[in-house]
Design a protein around this motif. Sequence first.
Motif, mmCIF file in Angstrom:
data_model
loop_
_atom_site.group_PDB
_atom_site.id
_atom_site.type_symbol
_atom_site.label_atom_id
_atom_site.label_comp_id
_atom_site.label_asym_id
_atom_site.label_seq_id
_atom_site.Cartn_x
_atom_site.Cartn_y
_atom_site.Cartn_z
ATOM 1 N N MET A 211 30.699 28.506 -11.598
ATOM 2 C CA MET A 211 29.799 29.239 -10.692
ATOM 3 C C MET A 211 28.488 28.487 -10.406
ATOM 4 N N CYS A 212 28.520 27.151 -10.407
ATOM 5 C CA CYS A 212 27.313 26.353 -10.161
ATOM 6 C C CYS A 212 26.198 26.753 -11.120
ATOM 7 N N ASP A 213 26.552 27.025 -12.345
ATOM 8 C CA ASP A 213 25.574 27.537 -13.299
ATOM 9 C C ASP A 213 25.858 26.929 -14.662
ATOM 10 N N GLY A 214 24.848 26.245 -15.226
ATOM 11 C CA GLY A 214 25.037 25.549 -16.491
ATOM 12 C C GLY A 214 25.555 26.460 -17.591
ATOM 13 N N ALA A 215 24.945 27.650 -17.739
ATOM 14 C CA ALA A 215 25.335 28.541 -18.842
ATOM 15 C C ALA A 215 26.772 29.036 -18.671
ATOM 16 N N LYS A 216 27.136 29.391 -17.439
ATOM 17 C CA LYS A 216 28.502 29.894 -17.200
ATOM 18 C C LYS A 216 29.513 28.758 -17.402
ATOM 19 N N ALA A 217 29.146 27.551 -16.933
ATOM 20 C CA ALA A 217 30.057 26.409 -17.079
ATOM 21 C C ALA A 217 30.213 26.043 -18.558
ATOM 22 N N GLN A 218 29.120 26.164 -19.309
ATOM 23 C CA GLN A 218 29.175 25.859 -20.752
ATOM 24 C C GLN A 218 30.223 26.742 -21.433
ATOM 25 N N LYS A 219 30.176 28.039 -21.120
ATOM 26 C CA LYS A 219 31.107 28.995 -21.722
ATOM 27 C C LYS A 219 32.543 28.706 -21.274
ATOM 28 N N ALA A 220 32.676 28.453 -19.962
ATOM 29 C CA ALA A 220 34.028 28.243 -19.418
ATOM 30 C C ALA A 220 34.655 26.966 -19.980
ATOM 31 N N VAL A 221 33.849 25.903 -20.071
ATOM 32 C CA VAL A 221 34.389 24.628 -20.573
ATOM 33 C C VAL A 221 34.696 24.745 -22.068
ATOM 34 N N LEU A 222 33.790 25.389 -22.807
ATOM 35 C CA LEU A 222 34.025 25.570 -24.251
ATOM 36 C C LEU A 222 35.351 26.297 -24.475
ATOM 37 N N GLY A 223 35.643 27.224 -23.568
ATOM 38 C CA GLY A 223 36.876 28.016 -23.690
ATOM 39 C C GLY A 223 38.151 27.194 -23.586
ATOM 40 N N ASP A 239 26.296 21.514 -12.912
ATOM 41 C CA ASP A 239 26.336 22.343 -14.124
ATOM 42 C C ASP A 239 26.445 21.466 -15.373
ATOM 43 N N GLY A 240 26.129 20.164 -15.217
ATOM 44 C CA GLY A 240 26.433 19.179 -16.255
ATOM 45 C C GLY A 240 25.673 19.349 -17.553
ATOM 46 N N TYR A 241 24.448 19.891 -17.489
ATOM 47 C CA TYR A 241 23.709 20.097 -18.738
ATOM 48 C C TYR A 241 24.462 21.107 -19.609
ATOM 49 N N GLY A 242 24.902 22.188 -18.981
ATOM 50 C CA GLY A 242 25.664 23.213 -19.720
ATOM 51 C C GLY A 242 26.977 22.644 -20.239
ATOM 52 N N VAL A 243 27.640 21.844 -19.415
ATOM 53 C CA VAL A 243 28.913 21.232 -19.810
ATOM 54 C C VAL A 243 28.688 20.321 -21.026
ATOM 55 N N ALA A 244 27.596 19.540 -20.980
ATOM 56 C CA ALA A 244 27.293 18.640 -22.104
ATOM 57 C C ALA A 244 27.096 19.440 -23.391
ATOM 58 N N GLN A 245 26.436 20.607 -23.294
ATOM 59 C CA GLN A 245 26.231 21.443 -24.491
ATOM 60 C C GLN A 245 27.571 21.917 -25.047
ATOM 61 N N THR A 258 28.508 16.203 -13.685
ATOM 62 C CA THR A 258 27.680 16.405 -12.481
ATOM 63 C C THR A 258 26.488 17.259 -12.891
ATOM 64 N N PHE A 259 25.331 16.627 -13.056
ATOM 65 C CA PHE A 259 24.174 17.375 -13.535
ATOM 66 C C PHE A 259 23.633 18.348 -12.499
ATOM 67 N N GLU A 260 23.012 19.401 -13.002
ATOM 68 C CA GLU A 260 22.191 20.277 -12.180
ATOM 69 C C GLU A 260 21.040 19.423 -11.621
ATOM 70 N N THR A 261 20.515 19.789 -10.484
ATOM 71 C CA THR A 261 19.348 19.070 -9.953
ATOM 72 C C THR A 261 18.062 19.761 -10.419
ATOM 73 N N ASN A 262 18.074 20.290 -11.642
ATOM 74 C CA ASN A 262 16.869 20.972 -12.134
ATOM 75 C C ASN A 262 16.159 20.116 -13.185
ATOM 76 N N ALA A 280 23.545 13.623 -10.296
ATOM 77 C CA ALA A 280 22.925 14.944 -10.101
ATOM 78 C C ALA A 280 22.945 15.198 -8.601
ATOM 79 N N VAL A 281 23.741 16.129 -8.190
ATOM 80 C CA VAL A 281 23.833 16.436 -6.758
ATOM 81 C C VAL A 281 24.175 17.908 -6.563
ATOM 82 N N MET A 282 23.498 18.502 -5.618
ATOM 83 C CA MET A 282 23.782 19.887 -5.208
ATOM 84 C C MET A 282 23.363 19.983 -3.735
#
Length: 365
Positions: A211-223, A239-245, A258-262, A280-282
């Motif tokens: 969902m273009c969201d680090g926290a949501k991607a973190q959960k989904a990838v961890l799953g 969402d790359g920061y969340g993915v990295a976590q 693909t990092f967030e541009t934040n 980092a691209v959005m």
Amino acid sequence: MTTTPPPRRRRAVVAASLATVIAATAAGCGSGSDGSAGGGDKPFIALSNGFIGNGWRQTMIAKFEEAANQAQKDGLIGKYKVVNAPGENSATEQVAQIKSLLVQKPDALLIDPASPTALKPVIEQACNQGVKVVVFDSAIDAPCAHVLLNSFKDWATAAAEPLIDGIGGTGTVIVSRGVVGSQPEAEMYQTTKDILAKHPGVEVAATVNGMCDGAKAQKAVLGVLSSVPKVDGVIGCGDGYGVAQAFSTAGKPVPAVTFETNGRALNYWKENKIDNGSVAVMSDPGQSVAALWEAIDLLDGKDIPKELTFPIMLVEQKDRDTWAAVLKPDEYAAWPWTQELFRKQVEASKNGSEPVTPPIPSAAN
Ligand code: LTH
């Protein structure tokens, strides 16, 4: 059927009495903001956003409010209102909110739509009511609307190609999709699949919804991490920061992402000296500000092409540290569209010349 809109002053009176009713009925149906001071003969600009569940959308709304506030102080608009649909990109909820907004008789309606098709009838209703409609951040099936967007193909290409090159054109990837249901996501996912089809050495181990969201991607990838082999890259939506976590939590090496541009993601990229094809691209959350300038010029009778494509937000390594220094952790890089730069970009679109490159904001701005 086309109906003639009543004069603005009368509409303002009607809107004032109805606004109380709407505010009451809208309570609990999403978030919003209201630059309600002023009014008079100056235009009332409304913005309907179909999804507020990621940081990109929050920056997009914050940038709009900042610009609309200033435009109100500068006497360019009378008032503005923002309504964000709750939930996970529900077109049904957004249609209901737009209907409520239309009762308040805005002069222009900006829409970041939950769907490229489901909003067509309510957009036609708005146009028939004499409202100038500017859809941004998405293509739309509604010929009466003006559309301002970024190239989602460029975005998806800039996310996938350097990453695939970075892993040497071979290996295993996860695809983290964006806001599923939205037009940008559909076009981006198709572009990603087309690029992957040209790289038979790259295997997709899993596809998740980030969902273009680090926290949501973190959960989904961890799953999925326990059920996939070694992963070389995660092609994402920003969402790359969340993915990295997620990889760190699972005790696995962090792949190209693909990092967030934040600010948070850009500083993480910088501090960890990551050089593996990560990018980092959005798209540009400043589109909402460009859409505000477009609405003002349309209400002023200016000739603007029905569709405008504005530049994406690709943070290249050479500019990364400059952006990282000016962004708060949760703030996404946005092109600072002034009215003048917006008009220059409109001219560039009309002439087919190079797109305008706004300056990277400095900390002093
Ligand atoms: O839906 C989103 O938040 C995505 O980031 C896109 O809309 C941005 O273009």
